[in-house]
Enzyme design. Structure first.
Site, PDB file in Angstrom:
ATOM      1  N   ASP A 111     -62.111  51.971 -20.054  1.00 55.96           N
ATOM      2  CA  ASP A 111     -63.405  52.650 -19.969  1.00 55.96           C
ATOM      3  C   ASP A 111     -64.277  52.361 -21.181  1.00 55.96           C
ATOM      4  OD1 ASP A 111     -65.515  54.251 -19.328  1.00 55.96           O
ATOM      5  OD2 ASP A 111     -64.438  56.146 -19.460  1.00 55.96           O
ATOM      6  N   ASP A 168     -71.433  49.368 -18.012  1.00 58.88           N
ATOM      7  CA  ASP A 168     -70.333  50.320 -17.893  1.00 58.88           C
ATOM      8  C   ASP A 168     -69.233  49.761 -16.998  1.00 58.88           C
ATOM      9  OD1 ASP A 168     -68.964  52.774 -18.219  1.00 58.88           O
ATOM     10  OD2 ASP A 168     -69.776  53.507 -16.322  1.00 58.88           O
TER      11      ASP A 168
END
Length: 492
Positions: free
Chosen positions: A173, A372
């Site tokens: 992440d 992202d």
């Protein structure tokens, strides 16, 4: 009779007009070919009971083989884990589950970015009723896998935790700063594929004291009164959270040398969208992220197709030149997110008329474009999305339209096609770089019958997000020393 001078003048205007000349884009530059048959085959295989499992795929490969870029480790889709096969009876069910999770993820990222711009911290996102418990960066690589079958919609890396190392699947992440794993004893732990980590069995596990600077780097921390040990809490804004002891531990990525004394959360109370993963490997830009702790100024990843058992790597200390580079922009309010200098979008070879303000960050840190790894579908501000969608629709008049699916409003029936030509879509960056997307990264199947949708979505949030569907098959690199984000196609 008109004066003869008008004819050459008209010819000159036709050739010189930028508006008219844009219509004569080379067909090779204006379109991309979508292999419908191949993508449908992958989609059906993802939910097939006869799909090759992750373990079978790994056994057929040479793990840790040397490539030109150094050690490369296998990367697999979590859909091919034996215990995860059969979770969804149809590919449409799988896609709808992905999109529900993705909506929660995008909303959480947008909320965190907005709160940072307003001067708030993640501590303000803490759930109301949570009970807390009283190496060198050169060439560290790890395997990364797609987590679509695990309930999280994220990509995962196989990480060794502790001494001796326990191999655990962890969410990769770029939008988080705190690495953590679920730990025994569990007050409330969600289901994961691997056994829950037991710190008492690790010789390298050590608690972090409350007066340690690492404890002070946490957005939300407390002190265990009996021992003076640091307690942490991370909440993600979508209902997901983890609470437990803050500690240092040894992490091992693949066949790379172990990295000692990495500050991680040992979560005893965890809940949310992480089902299947043992925890999270934080790749954000904050001081507690894994790259920051190992002083890695460069790292890169390549995300495999979410429906494929193929392999790629997560690499640290990789300084290979990227095909396309863009400015890495940092918010004045938060160091977590990686913002990129996006200047425009082209469809069919023509630059869309989108105001620069749609992609700009203001002096408070509001707005901008985040790259992202956790968000699947790229979110654009509503006017920018409408311009992209309308241009794409104009270029696909020959394709049969069908009703929208979930957050997708532009869908097609390609059930009778084996391949189609669609308008090329490219992201244009400040400095002149342009990333041309393969058709499979923006026109994706949503069932096994041939329904395909344009994989972009509008957002009312100030921030836009480049999601992992658009990143698939592209090595994305971050160089914090040079303040650049790099993109290299087919470098997996």
């Amino acid at each position: 009779m008109q004066p003869p001078i008008l004819l050459p003048l008209l010819l000159f205007l036709l050739s010189a007009s930028p508006i008219l000349s844009r219509r004569h884009v080379s067909p090779a530059l204006a379109t991309e070919t979508l292999d419908v048959a191949a993508s449908l085959s992958r989609a059906r295989a993802a939910v097939s009971t006869e799909a090759v499992s992750l373990h079978q795929s790994a056994a057929a490969a040479v793990v840790g083989e040397e490539h030109d870029e150094g050690l490369a480790l296998r990367l697999h889709s979590r859909d091919f884990l034996p215990e995860e096969q059969g979770r969804h009876q149809s590919y449409r069910s799988l896609v709808l589950a992905r999109l529900r999770r993705d909506s929660a993820r995008a909303a959480a990222v947008s909320a965190r970015a907005a709160m940072a711009a307003e001067g708030l911290t993640r501590a303000d996102l803490m759930p109301a009723n949570v009970t807390a418990f009283e190496a060198s960066a050169a060439e560290i690589h790890g395997p990364v896998v797609s987590g679509v079958g695990l309930g999280s919609g994220e990509y995962f890396s196989r990480v060794g935790v502790g001494s001796p190392a326990r191999q655990l699947y962890m969410v990769l992440d770029t939008g988080s700063d705190v690495t953590w794993v679920q730990c025994q004893p569990c007050a409330d732990c969600y289901q994961q594929s691997d056994p829950v980590f037991d710190p008492s069995l690790s010789t390298s596990y050590a608690s972090v004291a409350c007066d340690n600077p690492r404890c002070h780097d946490l957005d939300a921390a407390a002190c265990r009164n009996s021992t003076g040990a640091c307690l942490y809490e991370v909440a993600y804004g979508d209902g997901s959270y983890t609470v437990g002891d803050f500690a240092t531990e040894t992490l091992t990525l693949g066949d790379s040398s172990p990295v000692s004394s990495v500050a991680i959360g040992c979560g005893h109370d965890n809940e949310g969208l992480f089902v299947g993963a043992a925890g999270l490997l934080a790749l954000g830009g904050g001081p507690l992220s894994f790259p920051s702790q190992i002083s890695a100024t460069t790292f890169s990843y390549c995300l495999v197709d979410r429906d494929s058992p193929s392999a790629s790597t997560l690499q640290f200390g990789d300084s290979a030149d990227a095909e396309v580079t863009a400015p890495l922009i940092r918010s004045p309010r938060t160091s977590t997110f990686y913002y990129v200098g996006l200047s425009g979008i082209s469809v069919g070879g023509q630059i869309l008329s989108i105001p620069s303000s749609a992609f700009a960050m203001d002096n408070t840190g509001a707005g901008g474009v985040i790259v992202d790894s956790g968000t699947a579908v790229t979110r654009l501000q509503a006017p920018a999305y409408a311009a992209l969608r309308d241009a794409f629709v104009r270029g696909t008049q020959s394709l049969a339209r069908t009703s929208g699916v979930s957050l997708f409003d532009t869908c097609y029936d390609l059930s009778d096609r084996t391949s189609v030509e669609v308008p090329a879509v490219a992201l244009r960056f400040e400095g002149g770089g342009e990333l041309r997307l393969p058709a499979k990264n923006y026109l994706i199947p949503v069932d096994g019958a041939g329904t395909y949708c344009l994989a972009f979505a509008p957002t009312n949030a100030a921030v836009s997000i480049i999601g992992n569907v658009q990143q698939q098959g592209t090595r994305v690199s971050f160089d914090t020393a040079k303040a650049t984000v790099g993109f290299s196609s087919n470098k997996c």
